[in-house]
Design a protein around this motif. Structure first.
Motif, short mmCIF file in Angstrom:
data_model
loop_
_atom_site.label_atom_id
_atom_site.label_comp_id
_atom_site.label_asym_id
_atom_site.label_seq_id
_atom_site.Cartn_x
_atom_site.Cartn_y
_atom_site.Cartn_z
N MET A 117 -37.05 41.16 -35.10
CA MET A 117 -36.72 39.80 -34.71
C MET A 117 -37.72 39.31 -33.68
N LYS A 118 -38.05 38.04 -33.74
CA LYS A 118 -38.95 37.45 -32.75
C LYS A 118 -38.17 37.12 -31.48
N ARG A 119 -38.85 37.29 -30.33
CA ARG A 119 -38.20 36.98 -29.07
C ARG A 119 -37.77 35.51 -29.03
N SER A 120 -38.57 34.62 -29.58
CA SER A 120 -38.22 33.21 -29.59
C SER A 120 -36.93 32.98 -30.38
N GLU A 121 -36.74 33.73 -31.47
CA GLU A 121 -35.52 33.61 -32.25
C GLU A 121 -34.33 34.09 -31.45
N ILE A 122 -34.49 35.19 -30.72
CA ILE A 122 -33.41 35.73 -29.90
C ILE A 122 -33.03 34.74 -28.81
N ASN A 123 -34.04 34.13 -28.16
CA ASN A 123 -33.77 33.13 -27.13
C ASN A 123 -32.94 31.98 -27.68
N ALA A 124 -33.28 31.53 -28.88
CA ALA A 124 -32.54 30.43 -29.50
C ALA A 124 -31.12 30.84 -29.85
N ILE A 125 -30.95 32.06 -30.36
CA ILE A 125 -29.62 32.56 -30.72
C ILE A 125 -28.73 32.66 -29.49
N ILE A 126 -29.29 33.10 -28.37
CA ILE A 126 -28.52 33.19 -27.13
C ILE A 126 -28.05 31.81 -26.68
N ALA A 127 -28.95 30.83 -26.72
CA ALA A 127 -28.58 29.47 -26.32
C ALA A 127 -27.50 28.91 -27.23
N GLU A 128 -27.65 29.11 -28.53
CA GLU A 128 -26.64 28.63 -29.49
C GLU A 128 -25.31 29.35 -29.27
N GLY A 129 -25.39 30.65 -29.02
CA GLY A 129 -24.18 31.44 -28.82
C GLY A 129 -23.41 31.02 -27.59
N ASP A 130 -24.12 30.76 -26.49
CA ASP A 130 -23.45 30.33 -25.26
C ASP A 130 -22.74 29.00 -25.50
N ALA A 131 -23.38 28.11 -26.24
CA ALA A 131 -22.75 26.83 -26.55
C ALA A 131 -21.51 27.03 -27.42
N PHE A 132 -21.57 27.99 -28.35
CA PHE A 132 -20.42 28.29 -29.21
C PHE A 132 -19.25 28.81 -28.36
N PHE A 133 -19.53 29.72 -27.43
CA PHE A 133 -18.49 30.22 -26.54
C PHE A 133 -17.83 29.06 -25.79
N ARG A 134 -18.65 28.19 -25.22
CA ARG A 134 -18.14 27.09 -24.41
C ARG A 134 -17.30 26.13 -25.24
N SER A 135 -17.62 26.01 -26.52
CA SER A 135 -16.84 25.10 -27.37
C SER A 135 -15.39 25.55 -27.51
N PHE A 136 -15.12 26.82 -27.23
CA PHE A 136 -13.76 27.36 -27.26
C PHE A 136 -13.18 27.49 -25.85
N GLY A 137 -13.90 27.00 -24.86
CA GLY A 137 -13.45 27.13 -23.49
C GLY A 137 -13.68 28.49 -22.89
N TYR A 138 -14.51 29.32 -23.55
CA TYR A 138 -14.79 30.67 -23.05
C TYR A 138 -16.04 30.63 -22.18
N ARG A 139 -15.93 31.19 -20.99
CA ARG A 139 -17.06 31.21 -20.06
C ARG A 139 -17.49 32.65 -19.80
N GLY A 186 -10.88 32.65 -32.59
CA GLY A 186 -10.96 31.26 -33.03
C GLY A 186 -12.09 31.04 -34.01
N GLY A 187 -12.01 29.92 -34.72
CA GLY A 187 -13.03 29.59 -35.71
C GLY A 187 -12.51 29.89 -37.10
N GLY A 188 -13.35 30.56 -37.90
CA GLY A 188 -12.99 30.88 -39.28
C GLY A 188 -12.13 32.11 -39.39
N THR A 189 -12.13 32.69 -40.57
CA THR A 189 -11.37 33.92 -40.85
C THR A 189 -12.30 35.12 -40.72
N LEU A 190 -11.82 36.18 -40.07
CA LEU A 190 -12.57 37.43 -39.99
C LEU A 190 -12.12 38.33 -41.13
N VAL A 191 -13.06 38.73 -41.98
CA VAL A 191 -12.75 39.56 -43.14
C VAL A 191 -13.26 40.97 -42.88
N LEU A 192 -12.38 41.96 -43.08
CA LEU A 192 -12.74 43.36 -42.86
C LEU A 192 -12.58 44.16 -44.13
#
Length: 229
Positions: free
Chosen positions: A1-23, A118-124
């Motif tokens: 994985m490229k570091r730039s891709e990881i940086n973007a995933i982290i930023a997107e992930g933090d925003a996803f957490f916050r959308s559920f009120g998770y800090r 929260g979100g979709g369904t988790l399938v195991l």
């Protein structure tokens, strides 16, 4: 994985957490420089417990198809676990994307509750560990789903809606992915050791190989040995 891709995933992930009120805890937002400084002063437990960001494609080269976003919030020590007293637990928050596979694996030591926050369904997909350590393809799996026994037949899949959870023990092979959207997933477990306690059915890499095409916005737990030395 490229570091730039990881940086973007982290930023997107933090925003996803916050959308559920998770800090996330404050150390989630330390720059590499601040992390280095703090670990040498008052925050050594972050590095020793491998707390923090963990982005992996399991060596697939295809994060969206086979990968996982994790953040370890807290983690006890193997020594406490050995002694049977002290901090014997760990906690993670994860993002499982729609149709993004976490490959089939089990643990030697760790028991865990996997929780759809929260979100979709988790399938195991679940299997038992056979006597020789392989995947038992012949027997049904029995797990606790929110305190109630649930039998999952061979070929069946367990689906967890938001609010539901399953307890997985070391003899449970498991793979999982999101359905009908990305899923916010919690994990509460015994002490976590991702370097030695993950047994995968297929040959995969637990941590991503990183192409350094830029500077890290945040360090991953797999960066600590190199960056915090």
């Amino acid at each position: 994985m490229k570091r730039s891709e990881i940086n973007a995933i982290i930023a997107e992930g933090d925003a996803f957490f916050r959308s559920f009120g998770y800090r996330l805890p404050p150390f989630a937002h330390y720059s590499p420089e601040e992390m280095r400084r703090r670990v040498k002063s008052d925050s050594a437990a972050i590095a020793s417990g491998n707390l923090g960001w963990d982005i992996t494609d399991f060596g697939s080269g295809d994060f969206s198809g086979c990968g996982l976003f994790l953040f370890t919030v807290r983690n006890g020590s193997a020594e406490d676990l050995k002694n049977g007293r002290g901090m014997l637990y760990a906690e993670k928050i994860m993002i499982v994307r729609e149709n993004q596979l976490t490959p089939m694996h089990h643990h030697i030591v760790k028991a865990e509750d996997i929780i759809n926050r929260g979100g979709g369904t988790l399938v195991l997909e679940l299997r038992n560990v056979a006597a020789d350590g392989s995947v038992d393809e012949q027997t049904d799996v029995t797990v606790d789903v929110d305190g109630c026994k649930r039998r999952v037949g061979v070929g069946e899949r367990l689906r967890l809606s938001p609010g539901e959870s399953v307890t997985l023990l070391p003899h449970h092979w498991h793979a999982f992915w999101g359905e009908d959207g990305d899923v916010l997933v919690g994990e509460v477990s015994t002490v976590n050791d991702d370097r030695t306690d993950n047994i995968f059915r297929d040959s995969v890499g637990r941590f991503a190989e990183i192409e350094e095409d830029g500077q890290p916005a945040r360090l991953l737990v797999s960066d600590y040995e190199k960056w915090l030395a």
